[in-house]
Design an enzyme around this catalytic site. Structure first.
Site, mmCIF file in Angstrom:
data_model
loop_
_atom_site.group_PDB
_atom_site.id
_atom_site.type_symbol
_atom_site.label_atom_id
_atom_site.label_comp_id
_atom_site.label_asym_id
_atom_site.label_seq_id
_atom_site.Cartn_x
_atom_site.Cartn_y
_atom_site.Cartn_z
ATOM 1 N N TRP A 19 -13.927 -10.000 -15.916
ATOM 2 C CA TRP A 19 -13.764 -10.501 -14.561
ATOM 3 C C TRP A 19 -13.589 -12.026 -14.608
ATOM 4 O O TRP A 19 -14.306 -12.702 -15.373
ATOM 5 C CB TRP A 19 -15.021 -10.167 -13.757
ATOM 6 C CG TRP A 19 -14.878 -10.348 -12.279
ATOM 7 C CD1 TRP A 19 -14.985 -11.523 -11.592
ATOM 8 C CD2 TRP A 19 -14.607 -9.332 -11.309
ATOM 9 N NE1 TRP A 19 -14.796 -11.279 -10.248
ATOM 10 C CE2 TRP A 19 -14.576 -9.964 -10.044
ATOM 11 C CE3 TRP A 19 -14.399 -7.949 -11.391
ATOM 12 C CZ2 TRP A 19 -14.334 -9.250 -8.884
ATOM 13 C CZ3 TRP A 19 -14.180 -7.238 -10.232
ATOM 14 C CH2 TRP A 19 -14.132 -7.878 -8.991
ATOM 15 N N HIS A 66 -21.361 -6.657 -16.619
ATOM 16 C CA HIS A 66 -20.292 -5.801 -16.076
ATOM 17 C C HIS A 66 -19.092 -5.734 -17.006
ATOM 18 O O HIS A 66 -18.024 -5.286 -16.616
ATOM 19 C CB HIS A 66 -19.861 -6.296 -14.691
ATOM 20 C CG HIS A 66 -20.952 -6.186 -13.662
ATOM 21 N ND1 HIS A 66 -21.011 -5.177 -12.721
ATOM 22 C CD2 HIS A 66 -22.045 -6.949 -13.443
ATOM 23 C CE1 HIS A 66 -22.081 -5.341 -11.966
ATOM 24 N NE2 HIS A 66 -22.732 -6.407 -12.386
ATOM 25 N N HIS A 71 -19.226 0.292 -17.646
ATOM 26 C CA HIS A 71 -20.625 -0.002 -17.317
ATOM 27 C C HIS A 71 -21.076 0.747 -16.069
ATOM 28 O O HIS A 71 -20.253 1.269 -15.302
ATOM 29 C CB HIS A 71 -20.802 -1.509 -17.107
ATOM 30 C CG HIS A 71 -20.082 -2.042 -15.918
ATOM 31 N ND1 HIS A 71 -18.726 -2.360 -15.939
ATOM 32 C CD2 HIS A 71 -20.508 -2.278 -14.660
ATOM 33 C CE1 HIS A 71 -18.372 -2.789 -14.732
ATOM 34 N NE2 HIS A 71 -19.421 -2.736 -13.938
ATOM 35 N N ASP A 101 -23.134 0.065 -12.601
ATOM 36 C CA ASP A 101 -23.790 -0.857 -11.679
ATOM 37 C C ASP A 101 -25.179 -0.314 -11.367
ATOM 38 O O ASP A 101 -25.339 0.891 -11.174
ATOM 39 C CB ASP A 101 -23.054 -0.914 -10.339
ATOM 40 C CG ASP A 101 -21.754 -1.684 -10.388
ATOM 41 O OD1 ASP A 101 -21.080 -1.726 -9.336
ATOM 42 O OD2 ASP A 101 -21.410 -2.237 -11.438
ATOM 43 N N HIS A 112 -27.350 -4.771 -8.081
ATOM 44 C CA HIS A 112 -26.114 -5.574 -8.052
ATOM 45 C C HIS A 112 -25.678 -5.883 -6.624
ATOM 46 O O HIS A 112 -25.153 -6.946 -6.340
ATOM 47 C CB HIS A 112 -25.016 -4.813 -8.801
ATOM 48 C CG HIS A 112 -23.679 -5.461 -8.793
ATOM 49 N ND1 HIS A 112 -23.475 -6.778 -9.153
ATOM 50 C CD2 HIS A 112 -22.454 -4.974 -8.483
ATOM 51 C CE1 HIS A 112 -22.196 -7.061 -9.061
ATOM 52 N NE2 HIS A 112 -21.566 -5.996 -8.646
ATOM 53 N N HIS A 141 -19.256 -0.707 -2.086
ATOM 54 C CA HIS A 141 -20.570 -0.715 -2.743
ATOM 55 C C HIS A 141 -21.679 -0.457 -1.726
ATOM 56 O O HIS A 141 -22.664 0.230 -2.027
ATOM 57 C CB HIS A 141 -20.816 -2.060 -3.446
ATOM 58 C CG HIS A 141 -20.078 -2.234 -4.729
ATOM 59 N ND1 HIS A 141 -18.732 -2.552 -4.793
ATOM 60 C CD2 HIS A 141 -20.494 -2.122 -6.030
ATOM 61 C CE1 HIS A 141 -18.363 -2.639 -6.055
ATOM 62 N NE2 HIS A 141 -19.388 -2.382 -6.820
HETATM 63 N N1 LIG Z 1 -17.951 -4.809 -11.916
HETATM 64 C C1 LIG Z 1 -18.374 -5.660 -10.830
HETATM 65 C C2 LIG Z 1 -17.406 -6.750 -10.510
HETATM 66 C C3 LIG Z 1 -18.052 -7.751 -9.660
HETATM 67 O O1 LIG Z 1 -18.478 -7.424 -8.606
HETATM 68 C C4 LIG Z 1 -18.158 -9.122 -10.118
HETATM 69 C C5 LIG Z 1 -18.365 -9.388 -11.445
HETATM 70 C C6 LIG Z 1 -18.459 -10.730 -11.857
HETATM 71 C C7 LIG Z 1 -18.362 -11.742 -10.936
HETATM 72 C C8 LIG Z 1 -18.159 -11.454 -9.590
HETATM 73 C C9 LIG Z 1 -18.076 -10.135 -9.189
HETATM 74 N N2 LIG Z 1 -17.934 -9.715 -7.914
HETATM 75 C C10 LIG Z 1 -17.753 -10.456 -6.844
HETATM 76 O O2 LIG Z 1 -17.565 -11.643 -6.838
HETATM 77 C C11 LIG Z 1 -18.573 -4.737 -9.621
HETATM 78 O O3 LIG Z 1 -19.630 -4.169 -9.568
HETATM 79 O O4 LIG Z 1 -17.731 -4.550 -8.812
HETATM 80 ZN ZN LIG Z 2 -19.304 -2.411 -8.851
HETATM 81 ZN ZN LIG Z 3 -19.761 -3.555 -11.995
#
Ligand SMILES: N[C@@H](CC(=O)c1ccccc1NC=O)C(=O)O
Ligand SMILES: [Zn+2]
Ligand SMILES: [Zn+2]
Length: 211
Positions: free
Chosen positions: A19, A49, A53, A55, A59, A161
């Protein structure tokens, strides 16, 4: 005869697409096997992440459990893999075959023809919150995607989410479903009991359901 296994997990290393803004994934060697030392010992530093993975509710909610606090049931058991390559920017209610999804405990959405192992895809397909809501009322306990997130990369509200949170469901992201035909499988994808973690790497596999 052994049942077939599909490994649906990204390889983790310095080339794993992350990310934007996340720190590098680094595996380093702290102790070197040699004349004076019988072993190599390393350590890993990685975004929680990164790659494939799970969550944790922590988170997307400060009241949510961490990766150590989640029960394992959602992450092991029958699942349905569905092909959503025909969807547009978001997987919408009308894109889904609800006959196949109705009552499915675990649903894995495939959106890629070929998983982008070599480059970050900022335009990945999201899942509409209305789809999550319909699965929630259908007693689905886990939603998996082959994308980095249920919500769009630009999301500031994380609506999908929060729909998951409303049903205390669980999430797998970054799955690799290229080689998996649509259908029913046994999912095994257990998060680590990592205290304080808002996500955990998983080794995700699918197995043919025992006949
Ligand atoms: N895999 C993550 C991605 C995520 O939300 C994220 C990861 C790193 C930095 C910022 C993120 N999301 C929002 O800014 C998620 O749960 O969607
Ligand atoms: Zn997520
Ligand atoms: Zn995630």
């Amino acid at each position: 005869m052994a049942t077939r296994i599909w490994d649906i997990t990204q390889r983790l290393g310095k080339r794993t697409p992350l990310w934007p803004g996340e720190p590098d994934l680094v595996v380093q060697r702290n102790v070197q096997l040699g004349p004076d030392c019988p072993v190599n010992i390393g350590q890993v530093t990685a975004p929680l992440h990164a790659g494939t993975h799970a969550d944790a509710p922590l988170h997307y909610s400060n009241e949510g459990v961490d990766s150590a606090g989640s029960s394992l049931e959602p992450y092991i058991g029958p699942c349905v893999v569905v092909d959503m390559r025909h969807a547009g920017e978001r997987v919408e209610v009308e894109d889904c075959d609800w006959e196949a999804l109705e009552g499915a405990a675990r649903v894995l959405f495939r959106t890629y023809a070929t998983f982008p192992h070599d480059a970050w895809d900022e335009n990945f397909k999201a899942i509409a919150p209305e789809v999550i809501e319909r699965l929630r009322v259908g007693r689905t306990v886990l939603i998996g995607v082959d994308t980095p997130s249920l919500d769009p990369q630009s999301s500031k509200t994380m609506d999908a989410h929060h729909e998951v949170l409303a049903g205390d469901m669980r999430i797998l992201e970054g799955l690799v479903l290229d080689d998996v035909p649509p259908g029913e499988y046994e999912l095994i994808a257990l998060p680590l009991p990592l205290e304080g973690a808002d996500a955990s790497p998983v080794r995700a596999i699918l197995r043919e359901l025992a006949r």
